[in-house]
Write a protein that holds these residues in place. Structure first.
Motif, PDB file in Angstrom:
ATOM      1  N   LEU A 419      -2.461  31.564  39.737  1.00 38.89           N
ATOM      2  CA  LEU A 419      -3.161  31.474  41.017  1.00 38.89           C
ATOM      3  C   LEU A 419      -3.123  32.827  41.730  1.00 38.89           C
ATOM      4  CD1 LEU A 419      -1.640  28.075  42.207  1.00 38.89           C
ATOM      5  CD2 LEU A 419      -3.912  28.426  41.238  1.00 38.89           C
ATOM      6  N   GLU A 420      -3.764  32.858  42.903  1.00 41.75           N
ATOM      7  CA  GLU A 420      -3.718  34.045  43.752  1.00 41.75           C
ATOM      8  C   GLU A 420      -3.306  33.630  45.161  1.00 41.75           C
ATOM      9  OE1 GLU A 420      -7.381  36.172  43.521  1.00 41.75           O
ATOM     10  OE2 GLU A 420      -7.198  36.592  41.365  1.00 41.75           O
ATOM     11  N   LEU A 421      -2.128  33.047  45.257  1.00 40.08           N
ATOM     12  CA  LEU A 421      -1.616  32.607  46.548  1.00 40.08           C
ATOM     13  C   LEU A 421      -1.193  33.815  47.377  1.00 40.08           C
ATOM     14  CD1 LEU A 421       0.610  29.613  45.372  1.00 40.08           C
ATOM     15  CD2 LEU A 421      -1.642  29.478  46.446  1.00 40.08           C
ATOM     16  N   THR A 422      -1.352  33.706  48.673  1.00 40.46           N
ATOM     17  CA  THR A 422      -0.888  34.762  49.573  1.00 40.46           C
ATOM     18  C   THR A 422       0.563  34.503  49.962  1.00 40.46           C
ATOM     19  OG1 THR A 422      -1.558  33.599  51.575  1.00 40.46           O
ATOM     20  CG2 THR A 422      -3.221  34.993  50.483  1.00 40.46           C
ATOM     21  N   GLY A 423       1.192  35.525  50.499  1.00 46.16           N
ATOM     22  CA  GLY A 423       2.577  35.365  50.945  1.00 46.16           C
ATOM     23  C   GLY A 423       2.698  34.335  52.038  1.00 46.16           C
ATOM     24  N   LYS A 424       1.695  34.261  52.919  1.00 50.34           N
ATOM     25  CA  LYS A 424       1.727  33.291  54.024  1.00 50.34           C
ATOM     26  C   LYS A 424       1.636  31.866  53.492  1.00 50.34           C
ATOM     27  CE  LYS A 424       2.016  32.551  58.425  1.00 50.34           C
ATOM     28  NZ  LYS A 424       3.265  32.902  59.126  1.00 50.34           N
ATOM     29  N   GLU A 425       0.790  31.653  52.488  1.00 49.86           N
ATOM     30  CA  GLU A 425       0.665  30.308  51.908  1.00 49.86           C
ATOM     31  C   GLU A 425       1.985  29.861  51.278  1.00 49.86           C
ATOM     32  OE1 GLU A 425      -3.978  29.943  50.496  1.00 49.86           O
ATOM     33  OE2 GLU A 425      -2.663  31.297  49.390  1.00 49.86           O
ATOM     34  N   VAL A 426       2.619  30.760  50.531  1.00 53.38           N
ATOM     35  CA  VAL A 426       3.904  30.433  49.908  1.00 53.38           C
ATOM     36  C   VAL A 426       4.953  30.153  50.975  1.00 53.38           C
ATOM     37  CG1 VAL A 426       5.803  31.389  48.541  1.00 53.38           C
ATOM     38  CG2 VAL A 426       3.439  31.673  47.772  1.00 53.38           C
ATOM     39  N   GLU A 427       4.968  30.976  52.025  1.00 52.25           N
ATOM     40  CA  GLU A 427       5.939  30.798  53.108  1.00 52.25           C
ATOM     41  C   GLU A 427       5.752  29.454  53.791  1.00 52.25           C
ATOM     42  OE1 GLU A 427       7.306  33.080  57.247  1.00 52.25           O
ATOM     43  OE2 GLU A 427       5.775  33.949  55.931  1.00 52.25           O
ATOM     44  N   ASN A 428       4.520  29.069  54.071  1.00 50.29           N
ATOM     45  CA  ASN A 428       4.255  27.795  54.745  1.00 50.29           C
ATOM     46  C   ASN A 428       4.680  26.603  53.887  1.00 50.29           C
ATOM     47  OD1 ASN A 428       3.241  29.039  57.026  1.00 50.29           O
ATOM     48  ND2 ASN A 428       1.098  28.945  56.337  1.00 50.29           N
ATOM     49  N   ILE A 429       4.381  26.683  52.590  1.00 47.66           N
ATOM     50  CA  ILE A 429       4.762  25.580  51.695  1.00 47.66           C
ATOM     51  C   ILE A 429       6.270  25.375  51.723  1.00 47.66           C
ATOM     52  CG2 ILE A 429       4.960  24.925  49.256  1.00 47.66           C
ATOM     53  CD1 ILE A 429       2.154  26.140  48.853  1.00 47.66           C
ATOM     54  N   LEU A 430       7.017  26.455  51.596  1.00 45.86           N
ATOM     55  CA  LEU A 430       8.478  26.336  51.543  1.00 45.86           C
ATOM     56  C   LEU A 430       9.055  25.917  52.887  1.00 45.86           C
ATOM     57  CD1 LEU A 430       9.311  29.398  49.261  1.00 45.86           C
ATOM     58  CD2 LEU A 430       9.327  26.975  48.639  1.00 45.86           C
ATOM     59  N   LYS A 431       8.475  26.389  53.984  1.00 48.10           N
ATOM     60  CA  LYS A 431       8.951  25.965  55.307  1.00 48.10           C
ATOM     61  C   LYS A 431       8.666  24.489  55.544  1.00 48.10           C
ATOM     62  CE  LYS A 431       9.089  30.334  57.850  1.00 48.10           C
ATOM     63  NZ  LYS A 431       8.520  31.149  58.960  1.00 48.10           N
ATOM     64  N   ASN A 432       7.527  24.010  55.051  1.00 51.20           N
ATOM     65  CA  ASN A 432       7.226  22.576  55.167  1.00 51.20           C
ATOM     66  C   ASN A 432       8.257  21.727  54.423  1.00 51.20           C
ATOM     67  OD1 ASN A 432       4.980  23.022  56.742  1.00 51.20           O
ATOM     68  ND2 ASN A 432       3.516  22.879  55.048  1.00 51.20           N
ATOM     69  N   LEU A 433       8.832  22.302  53.343  1.00 48.68           N
ATOM     70  CA  LEU A 433       9.880  21.614  52.589  1.00 48.68           C
ATOM     71  C   LEU A 433      11.264  21.821  53.198  1.00 48.68           C
ATOM     72  CD1 LEU A 433       8.661  22.425  48.975  1.00 48.68           C
ATOM     73  CD2 LEU A 433       8.886  20.130  49.957  1.00 48.68           C
ATOM     74  N   GLU A 434      11.297  22.470  54.379  1.00 48.25           N
ATOM     75  CA  GLU A 434      12.523  22.719  55.141  1.00 48.25           C
ATOM     76  C   GLU A 434      13.432  23.752  54.486  1.00 48.25           C
ATOM     77  OE1 GLU A 434      14.473  19.231  56.653  1.00 48.25           O
ATOM     78  OE2 GLU A 434      12.577  18.212  57.078  1.00 48.25           O
ATOM     79  N   PHE A 435      12.858  24.661  53.703  1.00 47.61           N
ATOM     80  CA  PHE A 435      13.584  25.822  53.216  1.00 47.61           C
ATOM     81  C   PHE A 435      13.524  26.903  54.302  1.00 47.61           C
ATOM     82  CE2 PHE A 435      12.506  23.548  49.436  1.00 47.61           C
ATOM     83  CZ  PHE A 435      13.455  23.883  48.471  1.00 47.61           C
ATOM     84  N   GLU A 436      14.579  27.684  54.402  1.00 48.08           N
ATOM     85  CA  GLU A 436      14.557  28.833  55.302  1.00 48.08           C
ATOM     86  C   GLU A 436      14.028  30.039  54.531  1.00 48.08           C
ATOM     87  OE1 GLU A 436      18.099  29.627  57.523  1.00 48.08           O
ATOM     88  OE2 GLU A 436      18.654  27.503  57.601  1.00 48.08           O
ATOM     89  N   VAL A 437      13.007  30.694  55.098  1.00 50.77           N
ATOM     90  CA  VAL A 437      12.331  31.782  54.400  1.00 50.77           C
ATOM     91  C   VAL A 437      12.445  33.062  55.220  1.00 50.77           C
ATOM     92  CG1 VAL A 437      10.152  32.570  53.399  1.00 50.77           C
ATOM     93  CG2 VAL A 437      10.698  30.123  53.433  1.00 50.77           C
ATOM     94  N   SER A 438      12.877  34.137  54.565  1.00 50.14           N
ATOM     95  CA  SER A 438      12.892  35.452  55.210  1.00 50.14           C
ATOM     96  C   SER A 438      12.264  36.466  54.261  1.00 50.14           C
ATOM     97  CB  SER A 438      14.313  35.873  55.575  1.00 50.14           C
ATOM     98  OG  SER A 438      15.133  35.939  54.420  1.00 50.14           O
ATOM     99  N   ILE A 439      11.498  37.406  54.827  1.00 53.90           N
ATOM    100  CA  ILE A 439      10.796  38.407  54.025  1.00 53.90           C
ATOM    101  C   ILE A 439      11.720  39.609  53.825  1.00 53.90           C
ATOM    102  CG2 ILE A 439       8.786  39.919  53.889  1.00 53.90           C
ATOM    103  CD1 ILE A 439       7.302  37.908  55.671  1.00 53.90           C
TER     104      ILE A 439
END
Length: 801
Positions: A419-439
């Motif tokens: 795929l060609e997912l953006t960083g924002k899309e990946v970040e949103n998916i993981l945050k929706n799963l209640e993972f803490e995400v930092s760049i």
């Protein structure tokens, strides 16, 4: 996992139909294996009111009732006695179909007309037992469907979870998945606990002696509880998912188990000696009676929850009869703990106990969820059992777990998924799963995994989560790019196929055994203590002692199969097994795994018949099989050496098999001691070949010699040799003559008895002479033959007869 549509909607907002929700859950990896509805097909069961209740004129135990169904007054005959005039009841009208395909009809009962039936919970499928008909709340509206009035119209989903998804063994867990997919927030149950009692540390204490088995233990104390029935909403919810209501306190622990996915246990505090809890290993042979009334014998591998004197629960599995909640219970200690999965699994398997609790602990509990589940249960007990909650909670957590942090690369995500997912899309998916995400850097993230996701350990696990939530259907379909390679089988594979076909064509049947054996199996087959095969590779988590090490020989497995067959009176066996053995490798953590083939023969050669005698198998049957193998594989310079053998063979009835100087197998009759150990009173014959040693030796190309153009001639030699001398030495001596006309030599007679001196035997060989250039004369043959005889006398001192 069983969950209901309405229960999920309490925690997350969605506008999907049950069918749409089932599809979405399945696409998320939570396969919905079944769906069923409650109440939707029972609208003919309505809320009604008893206007008049009188004695049936023709039956002492029946009542004749006038019932208002919201439209008219109808007559109904009823046998229950737990209601009076004015009560609101459940009326199954004429035409209604109750569970069990029971259709309500207008009928006459003892001469009186009955237009329907007043129903109990059991008759409506709402409970397993009931003492009478349902008496409803007076606020219930007349004439509307009963299940709609009670809020029981619902859809039940049966979800098949893979063992790694312990986080979804709860309503909250599944709601969290729905929220993550739809991008909505999950509403967690309220945690406000009314703490009005004395500090919990003044009332109880907890000591954990085995922190490896119990890394965290929390508890709350509640006094002044009143044990009684649970409210109908809780009973109905538990019943819908297949749990039986017991009492308000026990039901609360089960309710929170289903809601949060964390097992709880409630102890009658007055039955705990010393008012304390001690988490420790059981003593060897300790007896303990669980809540099901069964006595269990424990070992030191079992973790128990104890009071000051005795065990009161099997950790993570089941409570004890000696501390269970009863009608006289007033003070309660609630346990919310985390136990080591392997320990729970071993005890559960060994004792044959599988509970909702053990099912969850075996898969890994959320160690961060303990206080939330405990507070939820305490709040419900305060509300529904009238208890007073002590201030604070006991929390024994000696070694808090550090959050798991994983580095995730955006480039790797897109490479794996195509795929060609953006960083924002990946970040949103993981945050929706209640993972803490930092760049961390451009396209690089640090992900802190929540404690409820015990299955997330590596970057690839995070990529799988992104694929699930983004949608597997969005992964593009592409043709794989691969090199075209020849599918020609390797020499090793060719040898396996050829060997299997050879043995089957020789009448043997293939068996397949486990690769694990008993560590004492080699004692039974007389393998010496200094033998390299004694260094067996142990299994880390064996199921039983009989399968605790990797095999180093195929013989024990073949003998066990032969014994099993013999127990069914199947005594004529010709078996083989072609499998790997596992030998310790010097300086390596992994063993060597050579492929061996072994065969075991016993009993008669052929089935009995009118035209053939019953002949027993012997050494030469085994030798014949080996010779067929040698011939089919075109192995050269194969010899047999009786001085090279194994302890498990009969002395003098076995030999090693060589190709030149390389030994690649053994064959012979098994030792009488082995027969006796395995209970056989007939001879057992065995062969074993190390296929790895002949991979480079065999060939598919046969050497073909043209038939002779000139006639051949034969000469026989009868001679006396020492009884202990192998006939192969004689044959080798004859063949070693550098005579090109000597075409073939073979043994055709061996004799011991009268006219043969003591300590000797008579053998006879036949030699074939043939020239490729001319017809040989008798004089030439005799001269060459005499040379052969002289060579025999000189080299091995035979006496020609």
């Amino acid at each position: 996992m069983i969950v209901t549509y309405n229960w999920l909607k309490e925690f997350v907002d969605f506008n999907l139909t049950p069918e749409e929700l089932a599809h979405m859950l399945t696409m998320l990896g939570l396969e919905v294996e079944g769906m069923r509805t409650i109440g939707s097909d029972m609208d003919a069961v309505i809320v009604a009111q008893v206007v008049e209740k009188s004695q049936h004129p023709n039956a002492d135990k029946l009542s004749l009732c006038k019932v208002n169904n919201g439209r008219e007054i109808v007559s109904v005959v009823c046998g229950a006695q737990n209601f009076t005039s004015g009560d609101k009841v459940a009326l199954a009208q004429v035409g209604a179909v109750l569970p069990g395909d029971f259709r309500i009809k207008k009928s006459k009962i003892r001469g009186e007309e009955s237009c329907g039936m007043l129903c109990s919970e059991r008759e409506l499928g709402l409970s397993a037992e009931s003492d009478g008909i349902m008496v409803l709340d007076q606020q219930s509206q007349l004439g509307i469907p009963l299940f709609e009035s009670l809020g029981l119209k619902d859809t039940i989903f049966e979800i098949g979870l893979t063992p790694n998804r312990a986080d979804c063994l709860s309503v909250v867990g599944i709601a969290r998945e729905i929220g993550a997919k739809l991008g909505t927030k999950v509403r967690y149950p309220g945690q406000a606990v009314p703490e009005e009692g004395p500090p919990v540390t003044e009332m109880a204490s907890v000591q954990v002696e085995d922190p490896a088995g119990c890394p965290r233990y929390t508890a709350r104390f509640i006094s002044g509880c009143k044990i009684g029935p649970s409210p109908s909403w809780m009973v109905n919810r538990l019943t819908a998912v297949g749990m039986r209501s017991i009492n308000n306190v026990v039901d609360i622990t089960n309710y929170v188990l289903l809601e949060y996915g964390h097992p709880l246990h409630a102890f009658d505090f007055k039955l705990l000696a010393g008012g304390k809890i001690v988490v420790k290993r059981a003593g060897e042979g300790d007896a303990f009676i669980t809540l099901d009334g069964q006595q269990r014998v424990l070992t030191t591998e079992d973790l128990t929850i104890c009071d000051g004197n005795k065990a009161v629960a099997l950790a993570g599995i089941m409570g004890g009869e000696n501390s269970e909640i009863n009608d006289a219970t007033t003070d309660i200690l609630i346990e919310s703990a985390c136990f080591e999965p392997t320990m729970v699994r071993r005890t559960s398997k060994r004792l044959g106990i599988h509970t909702e609790s053990s099912h969850r602990f075996e898969r890994g509990a959320d160690i961060g969820n303990l206080p939330r589940a405990l507070d939820r249960a305490a709040a419900l007990m305060s509300e529904l059992a009238g208890g007073t909650v002590s201030k604070g909670m006991i929390d024994v957590y000696p070694d808090p777990a550090a959050p798991r942090t994983i580095t995730l690369r955006l480039a790797r995500v897109n490479q794996i998924l195509g795929l060609e997912l953006t960083g924002k899309e990946v970040e949103n998916i993981l945050k929706n799963l209640e993972f803490e995400v930092s760049i961390v850097d451009d396209g690089v993230f640090n992900i802190i995994v929540p404690t409820f996701r015990v299955d997330i350990e590596r970057e690839i696990d995070l990529i799988e989560e992104i694929a699930r939530l983004n949608g597997y259907e969005k992964i593009p379909v592409t043709m794989p790019q691969v090199r075209i390679r020849s599918d020609r089988p390797s020499r090793r594979r060719l040898l396996e196929l050829k060997m299997r076909n050879l043995l089957v064509s020789n009448g043997l049947s293939e068996i397949v055994n486990y690769s694990f054996i008993n560590p004492f199996a080699l004692d039974k087959v007389l393998i010496g203590q200094d033998d390299v095969r004694r260094k067996m590779v142990p299994i880390l988590n064996p199921l039983t002692e009989d399968q605790s090490v990797m095999r180093t020989s195929l013989l024990p497995g073949l003998l066990e199969v032969a014994c099993k067959n013999a127990s069914f009176r199947l005594m004529d066996l010709q078996l083989f097994e072609m499998r790997r053995i596992y030998l310790e490798a010097e300086g390596s953590a992994l063993p060597n795994e050579p492929l061996h083939v072994a065969g075991l023969l016993t009993g008669v050669r052929d089935r009995a018949g009118w035209n053939r005698s019953r002949e027993l198998l012997d050494f030469y049957d085994v030798k014949g099989i080996i010779e067929n193998i040698v011939s089919a594989l075109h192995l050269s310079e194969v010899t047999y050496n009786a001085s090279v053998t194994e302890n498990f063979y009969h002395p003098g009835k076995s030999c090693g098999i060589f190709a030149g100087n390389l030994q690649f197998g053994t064959m012979g009759e098994l030792h009488p001691a082995v027969h006796e150990t395995y209970g056989f009173d007939q001879s057992l014959f065995y062969f074993e070949i190390d296929l790895e040693k002949i991979v480079s030796l065999f060939t598919d190309t046969a050497t073909v010699t043209a038939p002779p153009r000139f006639p051949d001639t034969f000469r026989d030699i009868a001679m006396l040799i020492d009884k202990g001398m192998e006939t192969g030495i004689v044959l080798d001596c004859i063949s070693s003559n550098r005579i090109k006309e000597l075409a073939k030599v073979e043994l055709f007679d061996v004799y011991t008895g009268s006219h043969v001196p003591e300590g000797q035997k008579s053998i006879a060989v036949r030699i074939r002479y043939c020239s490729q250039e001319r017809t040989m004369t008798d004089e030439e043959v005799n001269r060459i033959h005499q040379k052969v005889i002289e060579n025999l006398k000189k080299k091995i001192n035979v006496a020609v007869r």
